[in-house]
Write a protein that holds these residues in place. Structure first.
Motif, PDB file in Angstrom:
ATOM      1  N   TYR A  26       0.854  -1.239  -0.203  1.00 57.37           N
ATOM      2  CA  TYR A  26      -0.039  -0.128  -0.078  1.00 57.37           C
ATOM      3  C   TYR A  26       0.920   1.179   0.064  1.00 57.37           C
ATOM      4  O   TYR A  26       1.810   1.324   0.366  1.00 57.37           O
ATOM      5  CB  TYR A  26      -0.803   0.133   1.264  1.00 57.37           C
ATOM      6  N   GLN A  55       0.476   5.389   1.221  1.00 59.12           N
ATOM      7  CA  GLN A  55      -0.171   6.198   2.221  1.00 59.12           C
ATOM      8  C   GLN A  55       0.119   7.722   1.982  1.00 59.12           C
ATOM      9  O   GLN A  55       1.211   8.049   2.400  1.00 59.12           O
ATOM     10  CB  GLN A  55      -0.443   5.969   3.485  1.00 59.12           C
ATOM     11  N   LEU A 109      -5.180   4.685   2.777  1.00 66.54           N
ATOM     12  CA  LEU A 109      -4.189   3.779   2.099  1.00 66.54           C
ATOM     13  C   LEU A 109      -4.892   3.344   0.755  1.00 66.54           C
ATOM     14  O   LEU A 109      -5.761   3.004   0.687  1.00 66.54           O
ATOM     15  CB  LEU A 109      -4.127   2.605   3.063  1.00 66.54           C
ATOM     16  N   LYS A 147     -10.412   7.733   5.111  1.00 64.88           N
ATOM     17  CA  LYS A 147      -8.997   8.646   5.530  1.00 64.88           C
ATOM     18  C   LYS A 147      -8.716   8.716   6.899  1.00 64.88           C
ATOM     19  O   LYS A 147      -7.620   9.198   7.126  1.00 64.88           O
ATOM     20  CB  LYS A 147      -9.336   9.953   4.928  1.00 64.88           C
TER      21      LYS A 147
END
Lengths: 114, 111
Positions: free
Chosen positions: A35, A37, A43, B103
């Motif tokens: 992933y 971020q 993510l 988020k």
């Protein structure tokens, strides 16, 4: 218990350089994931490997390649780094895909591309 | 519309307070639901899975409303150590791998 180990922890690259992020898990998990971020974003999945010998694209695969070297190791390669790839990269693993299998994360690689 | 939406906060509460976070998801085919916790500059860690019947783990209670496509997390008797970002996470189908992360909602508990 190491769990999921990522190397390096930090890296600064110049645009156009290449590098490989390493990930290894010691939980005998079948599935592994990469992933990224970014600030203000959730993510996002780059690539995943359901089991040894298989890899598939996630949501944001462009600019990356992966290798599932064996059951333990799953690497992420940036062939020609771009500033847009500045991010925190997390590797994760789970016993299997699907259902309520939890994913266990490494502590991340902070990558800056100048 | 974003697939998983959360109020970003921050939620600033005193120790001992009860605080609730909400999350909505857009895809009705979503099958599995989770809350993860992420401390500042750390990796996400599973806090709890969220089941249809709702579930509780100590001071934490999670609820799922499939009809409204809504997930909640309730934290009772907040501790300083609860300060973190809470991520709502949804899996689209049983066989697939796609975990969709919200988020996050930031919680700050003060003494």
């Amino acid at each position: 218990n190491a769990g999921v180990t990522q190397t390096p922890k930090f890296q600064v690259l110049k645009t156009g350089q290449s590098m490989t992020l390493q990930c290894a898990q010691d939980m005998n998990h079948n599935s592994m994931y990469w992933y990224r971020q970014d600030p203000g974003m959730g993510l996002r999945l780059i690539y995943y490997s359901a089991s040894e010998g298989t890899t598939d694209k996630g949501e944001v695969p462009n600019g990356y390649n992966v290798s599932r070297l064996n059951k333990r190791e799953f690497s992420l390669r940036l062939e020609s780094a771009a500033p847009s790839q500045t991010s925190v990269y997390f590797c994760a693993s789970s016993e299997a895909l699907g259902g309520y299998q939890p994913q266990h994360f490494g502590d991340g690689t902070r990558l800056s591309i100048l | 519309r974003k697939e998983v939406e959360q109020d970003p906060g921050p939620f600033n509460v005193p120790e001992g307070a009860t605080v609730a976070f909400n999350c909505t998801y857009s895809n009705s085919a979503s099958q599995s639901f989770f809350w993860y916790r992420q401390d500042c500059r750390k990796e996400p860690k599973l806090l709890m899975s969220v089941y249809s019947s709702g579930n509780e783990d100590g001071r934490f209670t999670a609820q799922l409303n499939r009809a409204s496509q809504y997930i909640s997390l309730l934290i009772r008797d907040s501790k300083l150590s609860d300060s973190a970002t809470y991520l709502c996470v949804v899996r689209l189908n049983q066989a697939g791998t796609a975990l969709i992360f919200g988020k996050g909602t930031t919680l700050s508990v003060s003494s």
